[in-house]
Design an enzyme around this catalytic site. Structure first.
Site, PDB file in Angstrom:
ATOM      1  N   SER A 223       0.848  -1.181   0.000  1.00 26.32           N
ATOM      2  CA  SER A 223       0.000   0.000   0.000  1.00 26.32           C
ATOM      3  C   SER A 223       0.883   1.230   0.000  1.00 26.32           C
ATOM      4  O   SER A 223       1.902   1.276   0.709  1.00 26.32           O
ATOM      5  CB  SER A 223      -0.917  -0.001   1.226  1.00 26.32           C
ATOM      6  OG  SER A 223      -1.789   1.107   1.199  1.00 26.32           O
TER       7      SER A 223
ATOM      8  N   HIS B  92       2.601  12.070  -1.226  1.00 29.27           N
ATOM      9  CA  HIS B  92       2.178  13.463  -1.097  1.00 29.27           C
ATOM     10  C   HIS B  92       3.293  14.371  -1.632  1.00 29.27           C
ATOM     11  O   HIS B  92       4.276  14.639  -0.931  1.00 29.27           O
ATOM     12  CB  HIS B  92       1.912  13.812   0.370  1.00 29.27           C
ATOM     13  CG  HIS B  92       0.743  13.107   0.974  1.00 29.27           C
ATOM     14  ND1 HIS B  92      -0.563  13.405   0.637  1.00 29.27           N
ATOM     15  CD2 HIS B  92       0.675  12.122   1.911  1.00 29.27           C
ATOM     16  CE1 HIS B  92      -1.377  12.638   1.337  1.00 29.27           C
ATOM     17  NE2 HIS B  92      -0.666  11.851   2.108  1.00 29.27           N
TER      18      HIS B  92
ATOM     19  N   HIS C 131      -2.737   7.296  -4.418  1.00 31.44           N
ATOM     20  CA  HIS C 131      -2.838   6.121  -3.552  1.00 31.44           C
ATOM     21  C   HIS C 131      -2.915   4.878  -4.431  1.00 31.44           C
ATOM     22  O   HIS C 131      -3.543   4.888  -5.493  1.00 31.44           O
ATOM     23  CB  HIS C 131      -4.096   6.218  -2.688  1.00 31.44           C
ATOM     24  CG  HIS C 131      -4.564   4.900  -2.145  1.00 31.44           C
ATOM     25  ND1 HIS C 131      -5.639   4.213  -2.678  1.00 31.44           N
ATOM     26  CD2 HIS C 131      -4.098   4.133  -1.130  1.00 31.44           C
ATOM     27  CE1 HIS C 131      -5.818   3.090  -2.006  1.00 31.44           C
ATOM     28  NE2 HIS C 131      -4.902   3.009  -1.064  1.00 31.44           N
TER      29      HIS C 131
ATOM     30  N   ASN D  64      -2.969   0.355  -3.867  1.00 35.57           N
ATOM     31  CA  ASN D  64      -2.926  -0.775  -2.956  1.00 35.57           C
ATOM     32  C   ASN D  64      -3.245  -2.049  -3.727  1.00 35.57           C
ATOM     33  O   ASN D  64      -4.152  -2.062  -4.565  1.00 35.57           O
ATOM     34  CB  ASN D  64      -3.946  -0.588  -1.817  1.00 35.57           C
ATOM     35  CG  ASN D  64      -4.059  -1.808  -0.934  1.00 35.57           C
ATOM     36  OD1 ASN D  64      -4.940  -2.641  -1.129  1.00 35.57           O
ATOM     37  ND2 ASN D  64      -3.188  -1.913   0.038  1.00 35.57           N
TER      38      ASN D  64
ATOM     39  N   HIS E 239     -19.867  12.442   4.532  1.00 33.24           N
ATOM     40  CA  HIS E 239     -20.235  13.554   5.410  1.00 33.24           C
ATOM     41  C   HIS E 239     -20.015  14.909   4.740  1.00 33.24           C
ATOM     42  O   HIS E 239     -20.554  15.922   5.189  1.00 33.24           O
ATOM     43  CB  HIS E 239     -19.449  13.475   6.714  1.00 33.24           C
ATOM     44  CG  HIS E 239     -17.972  13.609   6.564  1.00 33.24           C
ATOM     45  ND1 HIS E 239     -17.202  12.675   5.920  1.00 33.24           N
ATOM     46  CD2 HIS E 239     -17.110  14.590   6.955  1.00 33.24           C
ATOM     47  CE1 HIS E 239     -15.932  13.047   5.937  1.00 33.24           C
ATOM     48  NE2 HIS E 239     -15.854  14.210   6.551  1.00 33.24           N
TER      49      HIS E 239
ATOM     50  N   GLY F  67      -5.239  -5.044  15.234  1.00 30.97           N
ATOM     51  CA  GLY F  67      -4.006  -4.925  16.002  1.00 30.97           C
ATOM     52  C   GLY F  67      -2.775  -4.728  15.145  1.00 30.97           C
ATOM     53  O   GLY F  67      -1.671  -5.120  15.525  1.00 30.97           O
ATOM     54  N   GLY F  68      -2.953  -4.126  13.973  1.00 31.54           N
ATOM     55  CA  GLY F  68      -1.828  -3.878  13.076  1.00 31.54           C
ATOM     56  C   GLY F  68      -0.878  -2.829  13.623  1.00 31.54           C
ATOM     57  O   GLY F  68      -1.099  -2.224  14.672  1.00 31.54           O
TER      58      GLY F  68
END
Length: 304
Positions: free
Chosen positions: A96, A100, A110, A112, A179, A262-263
């Site tokens: 991934s 920027h 991006h 992945n 949103h 839990g990465g």
């Protein structure tokens, strides 16, 4: 490790190396490799390498991570579409990246590609793949959007004429700040929970997408990285980066999967820009390049 897992791992590690080598040459600064490992006492076990370039000539921050982890139970974000696999152990690996650039005229990008294998009790492993790439400009250029989508389309063409329009629509719908009521950028392609044709065919599609990233983005970066800009453009770039942060933290399933399972937090949040800003009810002057971004580029449309 199964043969399938070994093939995917070897490809992903090679892809990470090819991408970071290509863009380090553009920047003039090398990526720093941060290898990590999770032990038996942690929620996830496994390893990875986070490649990071910060404060470069071209990139303010560029992160490209490889990870290969296993866990005892799939997190909710991975089973919301596959409830029959709830509770199964799993193995996940992927590459991934988020880049920027410094120059506001150069877009954030991006990409992945990943594989997830679920190991339910008393059943054969279930493999599925996912990935894609999308472009987030701060100042829009038609030729950049057309180029990016053309490369994405061509990468998918060998796997059926339906794939590009289907995955483009998926990308438009997924990378959307609900949103805010606006897309994150000009889109690209996105697919998840993909297992069509079996593991071998699905993996071939993922390889084609991964291999297409450098030609999709490098041409655009070379066009924009040296354009002159001033304080106005920089301020707008930071404002729009704030919307990027909002999507990653509020809506992105990959971020949620990593944190829920839990990465490694530092690697999961490597996609964040080093600087961003927010304004209260900002309104740009009609007809300005800043207003054009929202009116012309942050809309769902067919670029090719």
């Amino acid at each position: 490790m199964t043969q399938q897992t070994a093939r995917v791992r070897a490809y992903l590690q090679g892809l990470q190396q090819r991408i970071t080598t290509a863009f380090a040459q553009v920047d003039g600064k090398a990526f720093v490799a941060d290898a990590w490992r999770k032990g038996a006492d942690e929620p996830l076990q496994g390893e990875g390498v986070s490649m990071i370039l910060e404060r470069g000539k071209v990139f303010e921050r560029a992160g490209c991570g490889f990870s290969h982890v296993t866990g005892p139970r799939l997190p909710p974000s991975a089973t919301q579409h596959r409830p029959d696999l709830a509770g199964a152990s799993f193995e996940a690996m992927g590459v991934s990246l988020v880049f920027h650039p410094r120059n506001p005229y150069a877009p954030t990008v991006h990409m992945n590609v990943r594989m997830l294998a679920a190991m339910p009790k008393d059943a054969e492993p279930v493999y599925w793949f996912g990935g894609g790439m999308d472009l987030t400009p701060y100042y829009g250029f038609d030729e950049d959007a057309v180029h990016f989508h053309t490369v994405c389309r061509d990468a998918l063409a060998p796997f059926g004429a339906d794939k590009y329009p289907r995955f483009k629509t998926w990308c438009d719908e997924y990378f959307f700040n609900k949103h805010r009521g606006e897309p994150r950028g000009i889109g690209g392609i996105f697919f998840d929970d993909y297992a069509e044709g079996g593991p071998a065919d699905s993996f071939a599609l993922v390889r084609s997408v991964g291999d297409a990233f450098v030609p999709a983005y490098l041409t655009i970066l070379q066009r924009r990285k040296d354009l002159p800009y001033g304080e106005r453009e920089r301020e707008f770039q930071l404002y729009r980066r704030g919307r990027y942060v909002e999507f990653n933290l509020v809506w992105d399933r990959g971020t949620h999967f990593g944190l829920q399972s839990g990465g490694r937090t530092e690697s999961i949040l490597m996609s964040m820009p080093p600087l961003a800003s927010w304004s209260y009810r900002r309104e740009d002057e009609p007809g300005s390049p800043e207003a054009e971004l929202t009116a012309k580029f942050l809309v769902r449309k067919d670029w090719i």
